[in-house]
Motif scaffolding. Structure first.
Motif: not given
Length: 124
Positions: A3, A7-9, A30, A35, A37-38
């Motif tokens: 994760a 989240a940090s791409r 996930l 989400d 954004e993810l």
């Protein structure tokens, strides 16, 4: 860890974990959260994972199909259904065809287009 990478791409380590199976459960967890954004990072990692193992996404097919049933977690919104259609196409699994054919008839234009493109990908 997975994760945090998403989240940090950090797409490449995510892709490697998905391709070798270490990230399958975390990826699905996930994804099912929906989400927005993810999801772009998860989709990009899924696409990159195909470079490492063209069949590495096949284990995602069954859980994704289950998530699209009735009031499953992947039916929450049109964007999530469209992205799930795209992801199903990447799995290369023949079992996803009926669901994609149904999604290609979805009233939401973006869902229908994503499913139609995924069907083309399955045929390649």
């Amino acid at each position: 860890v997975f994760a945090a990478l998403v989240a940090s791409r950090h797409v490449t380590p995510v892709a490697e974990r998905v391709a070798d199976g270490r990230g399958t459960e975390a990826f699905l967890e996930l994804w099912e959260k929906g989400d927005a954004e993810l999801r772009p990072t998860l989709l990009e990692a899924a696409e990159e994972s195909l470079l490492y193992d063209p069949f590495g996404l096949a284990p995602l097919a069954e859980p994704l199909l289950a998530g699209l049933q009735a009031d499953g977690p992947l039916t929450a919104d049109d964007d999530l259904r469209a992205d799930t259609s795209t992801l199903l196409g990447h799995t290369g699994a023949a079992a996803v065809r009926p669901a994609l054919e149904e999604l290609a008839e979805d009233p939401d234009r973006f869902v229908a287009e994503a499913a139609a493109k995924a069907l083309v990908e399955l045929d390649e």
